[in-house]
Design a protein around this motif. Structure first.
Motif, mmCIF file in Angstrom:
data_model
loop_
_atom_site.group_PDB
_atom_site.id
_atom_site.type_symbol
_atom_site.label_atom_id
_atom_site.label_comp_id
_atom_site.label_asym_id
_atom_site.label_seq_id
_atom_site.Cartn_x
_atom_site.Cartn_y
_atom_site.Cartn_z
ATOM 1 N N ILE A 122 -3.327 14.932 -47.130
ATOM 2 C CA ILE A 122 -4.216 14.361 -46.119
ATOM 3 C C ILE A 122 -3.437 13.671 -45.000
ATOM 4 C CG2 ILE A 122 -4.513 12.134 -47.284
ATOM 5 C CD1 ILE A 122 -7.177 14.144 -45.305
ATOM 6 N N ALA A 123 -2.176 13.346 -45.236
ATOM 7 C CA ALA A 123 -1.379 12.708 -44.187
ATOM 8 C C ALA A 123 -0.862 13.731 -43.168
ATOM 9 C CB ALA A 123 -0.208 11.941 -44.801
ATOM 10 N N PRO A 144 -1.407 16.152 -40.276
ATOM 11 C CA PRO A 144 -2.468 16.215 -39.270
ATOM 12 C C PRO A 144 -3.259 17.523 -39.301
ATOM 13 C CG PRO A 144 -0.290 16.284 -38.249
ATOM 14 C CD PRO A 144 -0.092 15.923 -39.674
ATOM 15 N N SER A 203 -5.801 16.738 -41.989
ATOM 16 C CA SER A 203 -6.713 15.631 -41.681
ATOM 17 C C SER A 203 -7.666 16.023 -40.554
ATOM 18 C CB SER A 203 -5.937 14.358 -41.352
ATOM 19 O OG SER A 203 -5.240 14.491 -40.144
ATOM 20 N N THR A 204 -7.212 16.922 -39.675
ATOM 21 C CA THR A 204 -8.104 17.367 -38.607
ATOM 22 C C THR A 204 -9.226 18.239 -39.174
ATOM 23 O OG1 THR A 204 -6.226 17.371 -37.085
ATOM 24 C CG2 THR A 204 -8.228 18.494 -36.365
ATOM 25 N N SER A 236 -11.600 16.089 -41.031
ATOM 26 C CA SER A 236 -12.504 15.288 -40.194
ATOM 27 C C SER A 236 -13.730 16.107 -39.800
ATOM 28 C CB SER A 236 -11.768 14.754 -38.971
ATOM 29 O OG SER A 236 -11.609 15.753 -37.997
ATOM 30 N N ILE A 290 -15.968 16.278 -42.965
ATOM 31 C CA ILE A 290 -16.562 14.977 -43.261
ATOM 32 C C ILE A 290 -17.708 14.663 -42.309
ATOM 33 C CG2 ILE A 290 -16.103 12.492 -43.208
ATOM 34 C CD1 ILE A 290 -13.340 13.138 -44.385
ATOM 35 N N LEU A 313 -22.213 12.664 -49.654
ATOM 36 C CA LEU A 313 -21.023 11.889 -49.915
ATOM 37 C C LEU A 313 -19.854 12.834 -50.121
ATOM 38 C CD1 LEU A 313 -21.209 8.926 -49.953
ATOM 39 C CD2 LEU A 313 -21.133 8.968 -52.446
ATOM 40 N N VAL A 314 -18.724 12.502 -49.530
ATOM 41 C CA VAL A 314 -17.564 13.373 -49.627
ATOM 42 C C VAL A 314 -16.516 12.814 -50.581
ATOM 43 C CG1 VAL A 314 -15.588 14.257 -48.368
ATOM 44 C CG2 VAL A 314 -17.849 14.337 -47.337
ATOM 45 N N CYS A 315 -16.109 13.629 -51.536
ATOM 46 C CA CYS A 315 -14.986 13.275 -52.392
ATOM 47 C C CYS A 315 -13.788 14.066 -51.934
ATOM 48 C CB CYS A 315 -15.280 13.619 -53.846
ATOM 49 S SG CYS A 315 -16.459 12.511 -54.589
ATOM 50 N N LEU A 316 -12.669 13.391 -51.776
ATOM 51 C CA LEU A 316 -11.498 14.057 -51.243
ATOM 52 C C LEU A 316 -10.328 14.005 -52.215
ATOM 53 C CD1 LEU A 316 -10.439 15.077 -48.254
ATOM 54 C CD2 LEU A 316 -9.080 13.029 -48.512
ATOM 55 N N SER A 370 -6.159 15.126 -52.591
ATOM 56 C CA SER A 370 -4.954 15.560 -51.899
ATOM 57 C C SER A 370 -3.996 16.007 -52.995
ATOM 58 C CB SER A 370 -4.402 14.361 -51.118
ATOM 59 O OG SER A 370 -3.444 14.746 -50.182
ATOM 60 N N ALA A 397 -12.860 21.645 -61.487
ATOM 61 C CA ALA A 397 -13.405 21.244 -62.786
ATOM 62 C C ALA A 397 -13.956 19.817 -62.699
ATOM 63 C CB ALA A 397 -12.324 21.336 -63.850
ATOM 64 N N LEU A 398 -13.211 18.960 -62.039
ATOM 65 C CA LEU A 398 -13.676 17.584 -61.850
ATOM 66 C C LEU A 398 -15.008 17.554 -61.124
ATOM 67 C CD1 LEU A 398 -10.641 15.357 -60.771
ATOM 68 C CD2 LEU A 398 -12.053 15.233 -62.820
ATOM 69 N N MET A 399 -15.090 18.328 -60.077
ATOM 70 C CA MET A 399 -16.301 18.316 -59.271
ATOM 71 C C MET A 399 -17.470 18.957 -60.014
ATOM 72 S SD MET A 399 -15.408 16.532 -56.923
ATOM 73 C CE MET A 399 -16.872 16.491 -55.909
#
Lengths: 366, 366
Positions: free
Chosen positions: B92-93, B95, B98-99, B102, B105, B114-117, B119, B132-134
């Motif tokens: 996510i760091a 760009p 992250s663009t 964005s 989101i 709701l957004v779960c992110l 990285s 699997a988590l989601m």
DNA sequence: GTGAAAGCGCTAACAT
DNA sequence: ATGTTAGCGCTTTCAC
């Protein structure tokens, strides 16, 4: 290897909620393994195993064959706790925030927690709104990133919302600007700007201007005031017209620099040193200066704040105030995700480090 | 104005789960309003209101006074649906990510989701794990961002995991590289690199090298091959030693550029044009060239891929292949968050646009 | 229009 | 060590 087989449609539970074919419940697993749901729960999700190896094996087997996945909502309901942690930033596309966020996310991942992220577009009151959302999700904690406007009404609302969230068992930390009653990670904006000013004066700079960011944002104000105060104590005054306000963005920096150039044609010959309260703004200013045909540092000098990694390769290298962004995220996360010892809000101050680079080198002929 | 008053501790529900003081349930609201929970539910969270105005008013009143917040977990359990959507990025760091994030989101926020992110740190198999988590969170959808390695085993696992997720009612879209069976937003890497190569040749370039990114990553391979093929069709060969592999990062670009310089001392006089398959890598290369004392574009030319906004102000301005990053995020989110029409996976191709800038200008004496 | 009641899938007493 | 059972807070049928 496990073969995922959907349960037969005939065995659908008799409920008004139509169970999707393919969602396997603990019940299903228990039946297949010929044990009780309690036992299955203990094996699959329980912490203390007090289950015999054979049965345990049976349960795992059944779970694998059925492709069982725990329903976190059910788990959250039963335990009264979720594995969610929230983050609120102003703009995730801004490297300042994405770097901090990366620290938080890594920290949360280490603890097997799920991160929910909101990007408020600097919309005032955005953090309050999100806090309410996260309360509905029964989030363990939320991290508020970034400085806020000084609107008292909004601050009161936020403080109250934070209180409610904590009351419900959640924990809150802010990174950048404290919220009453919550933990905080607070960069020394005043000290950093002060040190920067002194360092620049020590280098021989005498003429300054500031791209001061949004007029009503705490961090911007602190950096401006720290810088100004230090200059004053060195006997240098900063005229009102030499501080230009704008958004905390690249374009904000670009515009503010334009305003400054228009206001003060003599900027060039004095080799004025311009302090942009944000690296991102400094880069915008740099672009504007390039358009104006001004050379940095020969004609005009430029300093930023933050020492953002993504911008480390702009040319000329930017004099700036280093902030350990990723670490700040890390620390903030630790504050609210680790077992709590005391009860009073903890404030972790972050000190800055001046980085003098080419963008503020004085002409030797100066 | 509503005054938030906690329910009296004496009224605590008799359960093994200790109800936190301060969490108000629908039950509490119903009691206070002297209606049934069913009615309270209909008023507060129900869609079709079939409740009389007076009672409705009473319920709202009670909810406000008590500071009621719905428990999303309970809601999710009852309805079998949650309001979560997941995003997986490499870093996510960066760009680039992250663009795109964005865009996603913003899109999700517009829909009150709701957004779960996550990285993944480019950790192979990270997307499968997160999927699997989601699934455990009963997420509505997940967006997989970024190209993956070409490990067949991993791809099979991912494809299967995507299938399981969809089977459970979730939707999946990938941005960057398609996953079998899922929607996808796919930039034309081959076409973009091809067009770039031709544009550069048209400008007069004859000598090339490539900073090719990770050897086993799809997008990197496509860009390299597209570039190479175009050159070939122009009668220009790219020697094996002229394609250097490295990480998709700034440091990767820096190192690869170093390797190239060491390998080919004659780079300078030929005014070789170096194509970095990523803008971020190009910036790293730029830094390395600066260290080597090479001027861009006078000694060596440089092009990137992506046209990342945060890097738009590097100097010299980078020739690159423009990708509408934020829009790609938008589109991807739309694909999985809007009501579904058809059933077959939809692939949205994204075309690129060549941006010729100063970093590839040939010496007029060329 | 409104309420009673049956779950959603899971955990944690409590009993055995 | 294992099973039985009572909820967690909400939605929704179904009867009134």
């Amino acid at each position: 290897m496990a073969s995922i087989s959907a349960p037969s449609p005939s065995g659908a539970p008799s409920s008004h909620v139509v169970a999707l074919p393919g969602v396997v419940t603990l019940q299903d697993v228990a039946e297949r393994a010929r044990v009780s749901v309690a036992t299955a729960s203990r094996v699959l999700n329980g912490s203390h195993r007090t289950v015999s190896p054979e049965r345990s094996e049976l349960v795992w087997q059944a779970a694998l064959e059925l492709g069982y996945t725990v329903n976190r909502h059910a788990q959250a309901m039963a335990t009264g706790q979720s594995n969610l942690v929230g983050i609120v930033v102003k703009d995730i596309a801004d490297p300042y925030f994405s770097t901090i966020a990366s620290g938080i996310i890594a920290s949360a991942a280490k603890r097997k927690l799920l991160v929910c992220l909101a990007s408020t577009s600097s919309e005032p009151g955005g953090e309050s709104e999100y806090l309410a959302l996260m309360r509905a999700q029964r989030a363990r904690a939320v991290v508020l990133v970034g400085s806020r406007s000084d609107d008292e009404e909004l601050e009161r609302a936020l403080t109250r919302e934070v209180g409610v969230f904590q009351q419900a068992g959640g924990r809150v930390v802010s990174i950048g600007q404290p919220v009453p009653g919550a933990d905080a990670v607070v960069p020394d904006n005043v000290g950093g700007a002060d040190a920067l000013a002194r360092a620049l004066v020590a280098q021989g700079h005498r003429h300054f201007a500031v791209l001061a960011g949004p007029e009503h944002t705490q961090a911007a104000k602190e950096r401006l005031h720290g810088f100004q105060a230090a200059l004053r104590s060195c006997g240098i005054a900063l005229a009102t017209q030499d501080a230009v306000h704008s958004a905390f963005t690249r374009d904000g920096g670009y515009q503010a620099m334009g305003t400054l150039l228009a206001r003060r044609k003599r900027l060039f010959k004095q080799q004025t040193c311009v302090f942009a309260v944000t690296d991102v703004m400094a880069v915008g200013a740099l672009a504007r200066l390039r358009v104006a045909g001004a050379s940095v540092p020969d004609d005009i000098c430029l300093a930023g704040f933050g020492d953002i990694d993504t911008l480390r390769d702009v040319y000329p290298p930017l004099t700036t105030v280093r902030l350990p962004l990723r670490t700040m995220g890390d620390i903030g996360a630790g504050l609210v995700l680790d077992e709590r010892v005391g009860t009073a809000p903890r404030i972790v101050p972050i000190s800055c480090e001046i980085q003098l680079r080419m963008s503020t080198e004085l002409r030797t002929a100066g």
